[in-house]
Motif scaffolding. Sequence first.
Motif, PDB file in Angstrom:
ATOM      1  N   SER A  30      44.141  34.276  44.599  1.00  0.00           N
ATOM      2  CA  SER A  30      43.573  33.770  45.743  1.00  0.00           C
ATOM      3  C   SER A  30      42.176  34.889  45.946  1.00  0.00           C
ATOM      4  O   SER A  30      41.117  34.478  45.773  1.00  0.00           O
ATOM      5  CB  SER A  30      44.034  34.657  46.909  1.00  0.00           C
ATOM      6  OG  SER A  30      43.934  35.740  47.985  1.00  0.00           O
ATOM      7  N   GLY A  31      41.661  35.920  44.537  1.00  0.00           N
ATOM      8  CA  GLY A  31      41.142  36.673  44.520  1.00  0.00           C
ATOM      9  C   GLY A  31      40.294  35.686  43.339  1.00  0.00           C
ATOM     10  O   GLY A  31      38.527  35.952  43.478  1.00  0.00           O
ATOM     11  N   ILE A  32      40.952  35.361  42.259  1.00  0.00           N
ATOM     12  CA  ILE A  32      40.433  34.715  40.875  1.00  0.00           C
ATOM     13  C   ILE A  32      40.018  33.159  41.693  1.00  0.00           C
ATOM     14  O   ILE A  32      38.712  33.383  41.013  1.00  0.00           O
ATOM     15  CB  ILE A  32      41.676  34.648  40.021  1.00  0.00           C
ATOM     16  CG1 ILE A  32      42.512  35.598  39.475  1.00  0.00           C
ATOM     17  CG2 ILE A  32      40.783  33.194  39.195  1.00  0.00           C
ATOM     18  CD1 ILE A  32      43.198  34.951  38.573  1.00  0.00           C
ATOM     19  N   GLN A  33      40.204  32.546  42.722  1.00  0.00           N
ATOM     20  CA  GLN A  33      39.463  31.117  43.305  1.00  0.00           C
ATOM     21  C   GLN A  33      38.359  31.804  43.876  1.00  0.00           C
ATOM     22  O   GLN A  33      37.823  31.217  43.256  1.00  0.00           O
ATOM     23  CB  GLN A  33      40.633  31.111  44.278  1.00  0.00           C
ATOM     24  CG  GLN A  33      40.556  29.403  44.225  1.00  0.00           C
ATOM     25  CD  GLN A  33      40.007  28.588  43.367  1.00  0.00           C
ATOM     26  OE1 GLN A  33      41.775  28.941  42.317  1.00  0.00           O
ATOM     27  NE2 GLN A  33      39.130  27.831  42.506  1.00  0.00           N
ATOM     28  N   TYR A  34      38.204  33.161  44.297  1.00  0.00           N
ATOM     29  CA  TYR A  34      37.553  33.221  45.162  1.00  0.00           C
ATOM     30  C   TYR A  34      35.871  33.460  43.894  1.00  0.00           C
ATOM     31  O   TYR A  34      34.749  33.381  44.366  1.00  0.00           O
ATOM     32  CB  TYR A  34      37.941  34.974  45.614  1.00  0.00           C
ATOM     33  CG  TYR A  34      36.292  35.177  46.645  1.00  0.00           C
ATOM     34  CD1 TYR A  34      35.925  34.870  47.910  1.00  0.00           C
ATOM     35  CD2 TYR A  34      35.484  36.055  45.750  1.00  0.00           C
ATOM     36  CE1 TYR A  34      34.579  35.423  48.493  1.00  0.00           C
ATOM     37  CE2 TYR A  34      34.363  36.943  46.372  1.00  0.00           C
ATOM     38  CZ  TYR A  34      34.504  36.398  47.911  1.00  0.00           C
ATOM     39  OH  TYR A  34      33.171  36.893  48.698  1.00  0.00           O
ATOM     40  N   LEU A  35      36.510  33.961  43.268  1.00  0.00           N
ATOM     41  CA  LEU A  35      35.609  34.155  42.006  1.00  0.00           C
ATOM     42  C   LEU A  35      34.722  33.045  41.401  1.00  0.00           C
ATOM     43  O   LEU A  35      33.339  32.915  41.049  1.00  0.00           O
ATOM     44  CB  LEU A  35      35.862  35.247  40.811  1.00  0.00           C
ATOM     45  CG  LEU A  35      35.752  36.623  41.174  1.00  0.00           C
ATOM     46  CD1 LEU A  35      36.571  37.135  39.946  1.00  0.00           C
ATOM     47  CD2 LEU A  35      34.486  37.073  41.867  1.00  0.00           C
ATOM     48  N   LEU A  36      35.601  32.287  41.442  1.00  0.00           N
ATOM     49  CA  LEU A  36      35.654  31.089  40.848  1.00  0.00           C
ATOM     50  C   LEU A  36      34.245  30.185  41.063  1.00  0.00           C
ATOM     51  O   LEU A  36      34.037  29.439  41.451  1.00  0.00           O
ATOM     52  CB  LEU A  36      36.856  30.534  40.071  1.00  0.00           C
ATOM     53  CG  LEU A  36      37.584  30.806  38.937  1.00  0.00           C
ATOM     54  CD1 LEU A  36      38.956  29.899  39.435  1.00  0.00           C
ATOM     55  CD2 LEU A  36      36.697  30.290  37.914  1.00  0.00           C
ATOM     56  N   ASP A  37      34.864  30.668  43.315  1.00  0.00           N
ATOM     57  CA  ASP A  37      34.094  29.269  43.522  1.00  0.00           C
ATOM     58  C   ASP A  37      32.904  30.082  44.417  1.00  0.00           C
ATOM     59  O   ASP A  37      31.710  29.257  44.506  1.00  0.00           O
ATOM     60  CB  ASP A  37      34.938  29.652  45.344  1.00  0.00           C
ATOM     61  CG  ASP A  37      36.429  28.087  44.946  1.00  0.00           C
ATOM     62  OD1 ASP A  37      36.404  27.751  43.990  1.00  0.00           O
ATOM     63  OD2 ASP A  37      37.040  28.634  46.076  1.00  0.00           O
ATOM     64  N   ASN A  38      32.820  31.444  43.945  1.00  0.00           N
ATOM     65  CA  ASN A  38      31.769  32.256  44.697  1.00  0.00           C
ATOM     66  C   ASN A  38      30.365  32.474  43.417  1.00  0.00           C
ATOM     67  O   ASN A  38      29.282  32.638  43.328  1.00  0.00           O
ATOM     68  CB  ASN A  38      31.561  33.593  45.837  1.00  0.00           C
ATOM     69  CG  ASN A  38      32.328  32.668  46.744  1.00  0.00           C
ATOM     70  OD1 ASN A  38      31.857  32.255  47.603  1.00  0.00           O
ATOM     71  ND2 ASN A  38      34.023  32.841  46.752  1.00  0.00           N
ATOM     72  N   GLY A  39      31.009  32.456  42.310  1.00  0.00           N
ATOM     73  CA  GLY A  39      30.054  32.563  40.785  1.00  0.00           C
ATOM     74  C   GLY A  39      29.607  31.204  40.970  1.00  0.00           C
ATOM     75  O   GLY A  39      29.825  30.673  41.000  1.00  0.00           O
TER      76      GLY A  39
END
Length: 164
Positions: A30-39
């Motif tokens: 979920s942390g990686i997905q957060y970065l992908l979604d918000n970066g």
Amino acid sequence: MQTVLANEAKYDISPAELKKGSIFGALSDSGIQYLLDNGVIHQVGMGEEIFSYGSKGNSFHAVLHGNLDFYKQHGDKQTRTRTIKFGEAIAFVSMIALHERVGSLHANEDSLLLEISSQLFSDFHDDYPFDFGILLMNLSRDMARTIRVLSNALVENDVIVKRN
């Protein structure tokens, strides 16, 4: 350079795949997905410049696919100091030090990059504090490896560092 959404990427950038890289290792899905979604995900072609010497250092890039060459500039001289590969980061030092870019970055092949702004980095700290600690440790470890490679090059080339 073209911006793409995570679900539009032509490479596998699933959390499971990205965890194979040193920057994302041990982060939660979920942390990686957060970065992908918000970066900002950039698709770059071979030879393209990602950033130039003197540009604002308010973000860093993680390589999701491909590899890049970094050219350090000092005065009128410019030298390729390293190649950044899958799972590694570049320009974290500029962002943390709050200074302009000290060199330029070029793609060696078609590549996919995740740009993480200083604001996203701060938000990640607030929203994913445990993962933020791991990311910071991974980035620090990556910097330490780079320092070792560069300092070994100084020794191998009999370079004496001047003291101010």
